[in-house]
Design a protein around this motif. Structure first.
Motif, PDB file in Angstrom:
ATOM      1  N   ILE A 159       9.662 -22.656   4.190  1.00  0.00           N
ATOM      2  CA  ILE A 159       8.770 -22.667   3.026  1.00  0.00           C
ATOM      3  C   ILE A 159       9.085 -21.516   2.073  1.00  0.00           C
ATOM      4  CG2 ILE A 159       6.942 -23.703   4.421  1.00  0.00           C
ATOM      5  CD1 ILE A 159       5.468 -21.004   4.244  1.00  0.00           C
ATOM      6  N   TYR A 160       9.897 -20.572   2.508  1.00  0.00           N
ATOM      7  CA  TYR A 160      10.167 -19.358   1.729  1.00  0.00           C
ATOM      8  C   TYR A 160      10.628 -19.647   0.293  1.00  0.00           C
ATOM      9  CZ  TYR A 160      11.553 -14.460   1.051  1.00  0.00           C
ATOM     10  OH  TYR A 160      11.655 -13.170   0.591  1.00  0.00           O
ATOM     11  N   PRO A 161      11.547 -20.601   0.065  1.00  0.00           N
ATOM     12  CA  PRO A 161      12.002 -20.838  -1.310  1.00  0.00           C
ATOM     13  C   PRO A 161      10.937 -21.445  -2.220  1.00  0.00           C
ATOM     14  CG  PRO A 161      13.576 -21.700   0.296  1.00  0.00           C
ATOM     15  CD  PRO A 161      12.322 -21.400   1.026  1.00  0.00           C
ATOM     16  N   HIS A 162       9.828 -21.943  -1.652  1.00  0.00           N
ATOM     17  CA  HIS A 162       8.846 -22.687  -2.429  1.00  0.00           C
ATOM     18  C   HIS A 162       7.558 -21.915  -2.697  1.00  0.00           C
ATOM     19  CE1 HIS A 162      11.344 -26.242  -1.682  1.00  0.00           C
ATOM     20  NE2 HIS A 162      11.403 -25.849  -0.419  1.00  0.00           N
ATOM     21  N   VAL A 163       7.501 -20.638  -2.322  1.00  0.00           N
ATOM     22  CA  VAL A 163       6.247 -19.894  -2.434  1.00  0.00           C
ATOM     23  C   VAL A 163       6.303 -18.915  -3.601  1.00  0.00           C
ATOM     24  CG1 VAL A 163       5.839 -20.109   0.045  1.00  0.00           C
ATOM     25  CG2 VAL A 163       6.986 -18.074  -0.832  1.00  0.00           C
ATOM     26  N   SER A 164       5.117 -18.442  -3.970  1.00  0.00           N
ATOM     27  CA  SER A 164       5.012 -17.451  -5.044  1.00  0.00           C
ATOM     28  C   SER A 164       5.394 -16.068  -4.524  1.00  0.00           C
ATOM     29  CB  SER A 164       3.577 -17.421  -5.569  1.00  0.00           C
ATOM     30  OG  SER A 164       2.684 -16.983  -4.555  1.00  0.00           O
ATOM     31  N   ALA A 165       5.479 -15.118  -5.435  1.00  0.00           N
ATOM     32  CA  ALA A 165       5.851 -13.750  -5.053  1.00  0.00           C
ATOM     33  C   ALA A 165       4.829 -13.147  -4.104  1.00  0.00           C
ATOM     34  CB  ALA A 165       6.001 -12.887  -6.300  1.00  0.00           C
ATOM     35  N   SER A 166       3.549 -13.448  -4.317  1.00  0.00           N
ATOM     36  CA  SER A 166       2.512 -12.873  -3.462  1.00  0.00           C
ATOM     37  C   SER A 166       2.619 -13.389  -2.032  1.00  0.00           C
ATOM     38  CB  SER A 166       1.128 -13.178  -4.031  1.00  0.00           C
ATOM     39  OG  SER A 166       0.933 -14.583  -4.149  1.00  0.00           O
ATOM     40  N   VAL A 167       2.898 -14.677  -1.869  1.00  0.00           N
ATOM     41  CA  VAL A 167       3.065 -15.235  -0.524  1.00  0.00           C
ATOM     42  C   VAL A 167       4.371 -14.753   0.080  1.00  0.00           C
ATOM     43  CG1 VAL A 167       3.286 -17.345   0.833  1.00  0.00           C
ATOM     44  CG2 VAL A 167       1.668 -17.253  -1.075  1.00  0.00           C
ATOM     45  N   ARG A 168       5.407 -14.657  -0.748  1.00  0.00           N
ATOM     46  CA  ARG A 168       6.715 -14.231  -0.245  1.00  0.00           C
ATOM     47  C   ARG A 168       6.654 -12.832   0.358  1.00  0.00           C
ATOM     48  NH1 ARG A 168      12.012 -15.773  -3.632  1.00  0.00           N
ATOM     49  NH2 ARG A 168      11.099 -17.784  -3.110  1.00  0.00           N
ATOM     50  N   SER A 169       5.821 -11.963  -0.208  1.00  0.00           N
ATOM     51  CA  SER A 169       5.701 -10.606   0.348  1.00  0.00           C
ATOM     52  C   SER A 169       5.117 -10.658   1.752  1.00  0.00           C
ATOM     53  CB  SER A 169       4.835  -9.738  -0.567  1.00  0.00           C
ATOM     54  OG  SER A 169       3.503 -10.209  -0.612  1.00  0.00           O
ATOM     55  N   ARG A 170       4.187 -11.586   1.994  1.00  0.00           N
ATOM     56  CA  ARG A 170       3.634 -11.726   3.345  1.00  0.00           C
ATOM     57  C   ARG A 170       4.670 -12.316   4.296  1.00  0.00           C
ATOM     58  NH1 ARG A 170      -1.980 -11.523   3.603  1.00  0.00           N
ATOM     59  NH2 ARG A 170      -1.576 -11.378   5.847  1.00  0.00           N
ATOM     60  N   LEU A 171       5.443 -13.259   3.807  1.00  0.00           N
ATOM     61  CA  LEU A 171       6.480 -13.850   4.646  1.00  0.00           C
ATOM     62  C   LEU A 171       7.584 -12.851   4.967  1.00  0.00           C
ATOM     63  CD1 LEU A 171       6.873 -17.445   3.151  1.00  0.00           C
ATOM     64  CD2 LEU A 171       5.317 -16.621   4.934  1.00  0.00           C
ATOM     65  N   ASP A 172       7.846 -11.927   4.049  1.00  0.00           N
ATOM     66  CA  ASP A 172       8.816 -10.866   4.335  1.00  0.00           C
ATOM     67  C   ASP A 172       8.327 -10.009   5.504  1.00  0.00           C
ATOM     68  OD1 ASP A 172      10.673 -11.563   2.412  1.00  0.00           O
ATOM     69  OD2 ASP A 172       9.746 -10.324   0.853  1.00  0.00           O
ATOM     70  N   GLY A 173       7.025  -9.755   5.522  1.00  0.00           N
ATOM     71  CA  GLY A 173       6.463  -9.022   6.649  1.00  0.00           C
ATOM     72  C   GLY A 173       6.609  -9.786   7.951  1.00  0.00           C
ATOM     73  N   ALA A 174       6.472 -11.117   7.885  1.00  0.00           N
ATOM     74  CA  ALA A 174       6.647 -11.942   9.075  1.00  0.00           C
ATOM     75  C   ALA A 174       8.098 -11.935   9.539  1.00  0.00           C
ATOM     76  CB  ALA A 174       6.199 -13.375   8.780  1.00  0.00           C
ATOM     77  N   ARG A 175       9.038 -12.007   8.600  1.00  0.00           N
ATOM     78  CA  ARG A 175      10.453 -11.987   8.969  1.00  0.00           C
ATOM     79  C   ARG A 175      10.849 -10.660   9.609  1.00  0.00           C
ATOM     80  NH1 ARG A 175      13.778 -13.999   3.789  1.00  0.00           N
ATOM     81  NH2 ARG A 175      15.480 -13.306   5.153  1.00  0.00           N
TER      82      ARG A 175
END
Length: 369
Positions: A97-113
């Motif tokens: 889902i990473y390529p399809h999210v906004s910057a705010s969600v991507r920052s949370r996903l970066d924390g998950a990665r």
């Protein structure tokens, strides 16, 4: 197109992952919580540092881009070693889902990665419940039996919309209206919870784009990886049964010398080898960006792997005899994990029925004589 990774590279990754897990689980401070509580922060941190969560992430997003064969190898290790944790979510869901999210969600996903946050998927199809409803930016409903839901920092929720379609949204676990209620489970490696959403506000930047495409591809790849884990579980149960048959004696002889036990072990081996071959072929042929071509194969594979893991587990109980039904039989954990995964995204009956419906819905092909 999915990156094509040489088979030997995928094998080396699996071997390195297997060695890492064995080394970590040999430490009492890791093994005790991993086996008893279904969660080990130390083991999670070690696998994150080893790059597990970047295997499917594209190079353009800072990932390794190693493809489905490499990821399937990891899940085979997770099954063989009974590794607890939301690995399906972090190895598969987050990068997809990473390529399809906004910057705010991507920052949370970066924390998950990076292993700093736990982000888990709440998908009604996984457990067969109705799911939550998203109306005018408000999420209401619940997701049942969300694996690791009680320890998650955030949820990616597949919800319904008023028009009957689907929406994918990100929800913080601490947001007002979000409640995670832990559920008891015979599988100590999953830690499920029922997650309730009571008019949870979902701003537009938390709604993920292209939900239909994302959902179809995500579910197809999740089925593939669950099958790989089930195959790993079955492989462990087979190896454990063969080892036991060599040392357990009856009437002054190893039980492995008796024809009845040999027949059971031979049938187990045939089932495991078949599941391993089917999984390897599916991982080699499927692509992250072509859901239509991989959908039927992954549904069939998930059903077949569910069937094999259950049957091999039942056979392992027979080989081990009375001890298999006691708490002293540690390998029973693998069988219970297989039973938990059996129903996730459809058991063999549901999966094979879905395959039949899908094939019957395809246009007939006229063959010229």
């Amino acid at each position: 197109m999915t990156t094509v990774v040489p088979a030997d590279m995928a094998a080396e990754l699996s071997q390195a992952a297997d060695s890492l897990v064995q080394r970590e689980l040999a430490r009492p401070q890791v093994r005790t919580p991993a086996r008893g509580q279904g969660w080990s922060p130390d083991l999670w941190a070690a696998t994150a540092a080893a790059g597990w969560f970047d295997v499917l992430a594209g190079e353009e997003h800072g990932g390794l881009g190693l493809g489905l064969e490499a990821a399937a190898g990891l899940f085979s290790v997770i099954g063989r070693q009974l590794v607890p944790g939301p690995y399906l979510d972090h190895i598969v869901m987050v990068p997809m889902i990473y390529p399809h999210v906004s910057a705010s969600v991507r920052s949370r996903l970066d924390g998950a990665r990076a292993g700093r946050e736990l982000i888990v998927l709440a998908d009604p199809v996984a457990s067969g419940d109705e799911g939550a409803l998203l109306v005018d930016g408000s999420l209401t409903g619940r997701a049942c039996l969300v694996r690791h839901g009680s320890i998650a920092d955030g949820f990616v929720v597949i919800a319904r919309d008023p028009a009957g379609g689907a929406a994918v949204v990100f929800v913080d676990a601490q947001a007002p209206g979000v409640t995670a209620v832990p559920r008891d489970s015979f599988d100590s490696a999953s830690v499920p919870a029922d997650v309730r959403f009571d008019r949870v506000a979902v701003p537009g930047d938390l709604v993920i784009s292209a939900p239909g495409i994302v959902i179809d591809r995500l579910r197809a790849v999740l089925r593939l990886m669950i099958a790989a884990e089930l195959t790993g579980l079955a492989r462990h149960l087979l190896d454990a049964s063969v080892g036991y048959a060599k040392i357990r004696e009856q009437f002054g002889r190893p039980i492995g010398s008796f024809q009845a036990i040999q027949q059971i072990l031979a049938e187990m081996a045939a089932q495991v080898l078949g599941a391993e071959a089917f999984t390897a072929e599916c991982a080699a042929q499927c692509e992250l960006d072509q859901a239509e071509s991989e959908l039927v194969d992954t549904i069939a594979l998930k059903g077949f792997a569910s069937q094999v893991a259950r049957q091999v587990g039942e056979s392992a109980l027979q080989v081990h005899g009375g001890i298999a039904y006691t708490e002293e039989f540690d390998d029973n954990r693998w069988f219970l994990r297989a039973l938990t995964l059996q129903g996730l995204y459809g058991d063999e009956t549901t999966s094979f029925r879905e395959v039949g419906r899908t094939l019957l819905a395809r246009p007939a092909v006229r063959r010229e004589r």
